[in-house]
Each structure stands twice: as C-alpha cells, then as structure tokens.
Design a protein around this motif. Structure first.
Motif, PDB file in Angstrom:
ATOM      1  N   GLU A  74      82.946  42.782 -25.780  1.00  0.00           N
ATOM      2  CA  GLU A  74      82.916  41.979 -24.549  1.00  0.00           C
ATOM      3  C   GLU A  74      82.207  40.642 -24.788  1.00  0.00           C
ATOM      4  O   GLU A  74      82.660  39.590 -24.319  1.00  0.00           O
ATOM      5  CB  GLU A  74      82.222  42.741 -23.427  1.00  0.00           C
ATOM      6  CG  GLU A  74      83.040  43.880 -22.865  1.00  0.00           C
ATOM      7  CD  GLU A  74      82.287  44.682 -21.811  1.00  0.00           C
ATOM      8  OE1 GLU A  74      81.236  44.206 -21.305  1.00  0.00           O
ATOM      9  OE2 GLU A  74      82.749  45.796 -21.490  1.00  0.00           O
ATOM     10  N   GLN A  75      81.096  40.677 -25.505  1.00  0.00           N
ATOM     11  CA  GLN A  75      80.370  39.437 -25.809  1.00  0.00           C
ATOM     12  C   GLN A  75      81.237  38.487 -26.623  1.00  0.00           C
ATOM     13  O   GLN A  75      81.235  37.283 -26.388  1.00  0.00           O
ATOM     14  CB  GLN A  75      79.072  39.744 -26.561  1.00  0.00           C
ATOM     15  CG  GLN A  75      78.018  40.400 -25.728  1.00  0.00           C
ATOM     16  CD  GLN A  75      76.776  40.736 -26.540  1.00  0.00           C
ATOM     17  OE1 GLN A  75      76.776  40.697 -27.769  1.00  0.00           O
ATOM     18  NE2 GLN A  75      75.697  41.057 -25.844  1.00  0.00           N
ATOM     19  N   ILE A  76      81.961  39.020 -27.585  1.00  0.00           N
ATOM     20  CA  ILE A  76      82.845  38.196 -28.418  1.00  0.00           C
ATOM     21  C   ILE A  76      83.924  37.545 -27.553  1.00  0.00           C
ATOM     22  O   ILE A  76      84.200  36.354 -27.687  1.00  0.00           O
ATOM     23  CB  ILE A  76      83.455  39.036 -29.563  1.00  0.00           C
ATOM     24  CG1 ILE A  76      82.373  39.398 -30.575  1.00  0.00           C
ATOM     25  CG2 ILE A  76      84.615  38.303 -30.233  1.00  0.00           C
ATOM     26  CD1 ILE A  76      82.772  40.442 -31.593  1.00  0.00           C
ATOM     27  N   HIS A 117      77.215  31.761 -33.037  1.00  0.00           N
ATOM     28  CA  HIS A 117      77.036  33.025 -32.326  1.00  0.00           C
ATOM     29  C   HIS A 117      78.278  33.900 -32.458  1.00  0.00           C
ATOM     30  O   HIS A 117      78.164  35.105 -32.681  1.00  0.00           O
ATOM     31  CB  HIS A 117      76.734  32.772 -30.837  1.00  0.00           C
ATOM     32  CG  HIS A 117      75.319  32.409 -30.578  1.00  0.00           C
ATOM     33  ND1 HIS A 117      74.406  33.308 -30.090  1.00  0.00           N
ATOM     34  CD2 HIS A 117      74.654  31.250 -30.745  1.00  0.00           C
ATOM     35  CE1 HIS A 117      73.237  32.723 -29.966  1.00  0.00           C
ATOM     36  NE2 HIS A 117      73.362  31.472 -30.357  1.00  0.00           N
ATOM     37  N   LEU A 118      79.434  33.293 -32.328  1.00  0.00           N
ATOM     38  CA  LEU A 118      80.690  34.037 -32.405  1.00  0.00           C
ATOM     39  C   LEU A 118      80.865  34.678 -33.782  1.00  0.00           C
ATOM     40  O   LEU A 118      81.178  35.870 -33.894  1.00  0.00           O
ATOM     41  CB  LEU A 118      81.871  33.121 -32.080  1.00  0.00           C
ATOM     42  CG  LEU A 118      83.257  33.749 -32.091  1.00  0.00           C
ATOM     43  CD1 LEU A 118      83.345  34.899 -31.093  1.00  0.00           C
ATOM     44  CD2 LEU A 118      84.312  32.696 -31.796  1.00  0.00           C
ATOM     45  N   VAL A 119      80.643  33.917 -34.835  1.00  0.00           N
ATOM     46  CA  VAL A 119      80.804  34.429 -36.199  1.00  0.00           C
ATOM     47  C   VAL A 119      79.820  35.578 -36.467  1.00  0.00           C
ATOM     48  O   VAL A 119      80.188  36.603 -37.052  1.00  0.00           O
ATOM     49  CB  VAL A 119      80.629  33.288 -37.227  1.00  0.00           C
ATOM     50  CG1 VAL A 119      80.472  33.820 -38.636  1.00  0.00           C
ATOM     51  CG2 VAL A 119      81.799  32.323 -37.139  1.00  0.00           C
ATOM     52  N   CYS A 120      78.579  35.429 -35.987  1.00  0.00           N
ATOM     53  CA  CYS A 120      77.586  36.494 -36.190  1.00  0.00           C
ATOM     54  C   CYS A 120      77.974  37.759 -35.433  1.00  0.00           C
ATOM     55  O   CYS A 120      77.876  38.875 -35.967  1.00  0.00           O
ATOM     56  CB  CYS A 120      76.203  36.016 -35.755  1.00  0.00           C
ATOM     57  SG  CYS A 120      75.488  34.778 -36.845  1.00  0.00           S
ATOM     58  N   LYS A 121      78.430  37.601 -34.196  1.00  0.00           N
ATOM     59  CA  LYS A 121      78.854  38.760 -33.401  1.00  0.00           C
ATOM     60  C   LYS A 121      80.072  39.436 -34.027  1.00  0.00           C
ATOM     61  O   LYS A 121      80.164  40.660 -34.058  1.00  0.00           O
ATOM     62  CB  LYS A 121      79.178  38.354 -31.963  1.00  0.00           C
ATOM     63  CG  LYS A 121      78.015  37.814 -31.174  1.00  0.00           C
ATOM     64  CD  LYS A 121      77.100  38.905 -30.735  1.00  0.00           C
ATOM     65  CE  LYS A 121      75.990  38.343 -29.861  1.00  0.00           C
ATOM     66  NZ  LYS A 121      74.954  39.335 -29.605  1.00  0.00           N
TER      67      LYS A 121
END
Length: 171
Positions: A126-128, A150-154
């Motif tokens: 969901e966060q992604i 943030h996206l790549v880490c998630k």
C-alpha cells in the motif's frame, strides 16, 4: 540541529512565509518524506529565531488577527548551506523497527509468523502504491528524488520480504 532544521530553513530560503503556509507546504508536498508535526515546526522555528537563523515579523491583513511571518537571515543561509552539505554527504544509519520482531519470530509457529509477515507485506505494498501516485514536483527535482529514494527502498524491502516468506513456506 537536524534534518528538520534543514527542512525549515530550506523552505524559507525560497520565500518568507506564515507558519500556516509552512505547515501547509509540508502537509501537501512533503508528508511522504517527513512526519513533522505542526507543534514541532513551531518549536523549531522559535529556536531558529532565538539562534538568529530566522527573523519573525507580524503581519496583519484587514481585520484578521496578526500572523507571524518567518524569513531566513544571512546567518540562517550560512547554516542552511552547512546543514545541506552535511546532510547530502552523510551515510544514513538505518534501523527498522520490524527487525526486533524478526529476531524473535521463532517464538511463533511458522504459520503465524508467515501471517504476520504477510500483513506487513500488504502494508508495504500500500505504501508503495501511494508513493507511485505522488505527482511530480516540476519546480524541484530534489523533492522528486526524495520520493524516488523512498520508493526504491520500499520496493527493495518488499522484494526481500517476499523472499523471506517464500523461504519460510518452503521450510
């Protein structure tokens, strides 16, 4: 002084703003990057004023109550660049609160551990999806880079978590 100080000085570097405008900018544009609360922002602004990094003046429009307008000072600009250089060149020390649970996961049945990890995976997914829906900020490539980071880490954590769940299922 920390990254929240850098954030507030950076916002004020562009223009003088009322406290409400600062918090609105953070809420609308940076809420996926920072979880700074309004009270924290005002507290830091007071400290920055005391340190001479920003100045505060009152502004009154019509019959409205007076509002504080915050502006960066020359000393604040120097501090901004010092913090910016330090922040960009530092290696993050990352800790994941979920790692503590992983350490004690063996105290649960395999099925229950997998169920918990699946809940975590669903939340991560969901966060992604939320990050992927973030509109581009054409006025600042730095904001876009921060969202991308943030996206790549998630995504990396999601992929790792999927592999852990598969390993547990195949044990």
């Amino acid at each position: 002084m920390d990254e929240r100080t850098l954030l507030l000085l950076g916002i004020l570097k562009s223009q003088s703003l009322h406290g409400y405008q600062i918090n609105e900018f953070i809420d609308k544009n940076l809420s996926r990057i920072t979880s700074m609360k309004k009270a924290t922002a005002y507290s830091i602004l007071d400290k920055l004023n005391t340190a001479g990094f920003i100045s505060v003046r009152e502004d009154q429009e019509g019959n409205r109550p007076p509002r504080k307008v915050y502006s960066i000072t020359p000393a604040g600009e120097e501090e901004f660049y010092l913090l910016l250089r330090g922040n960009l060149s530092e290696q993050d020390t990352t800790s994941f609160k979920g790692d503590i649970g992983l350490m004690f996961m063996d105290h649960l049945s395999k099925e229950e551990a997998i169920d918990c990890l699946m809940l975590r995976l669903n939340g991560l997914t969901e966060q992604i999806e939320e990050l992927q829906q973030t509109p581009k900020h054409n006025f600042s490539k730095g904001i876009d880079l921060s969202i991308e980071h943030h996206l790549v880490c998630k995504q990396a954590e999601r992929d790792w978590l999927k592999s852990v769940i598969e390993k547990l299922k195949n044990e």
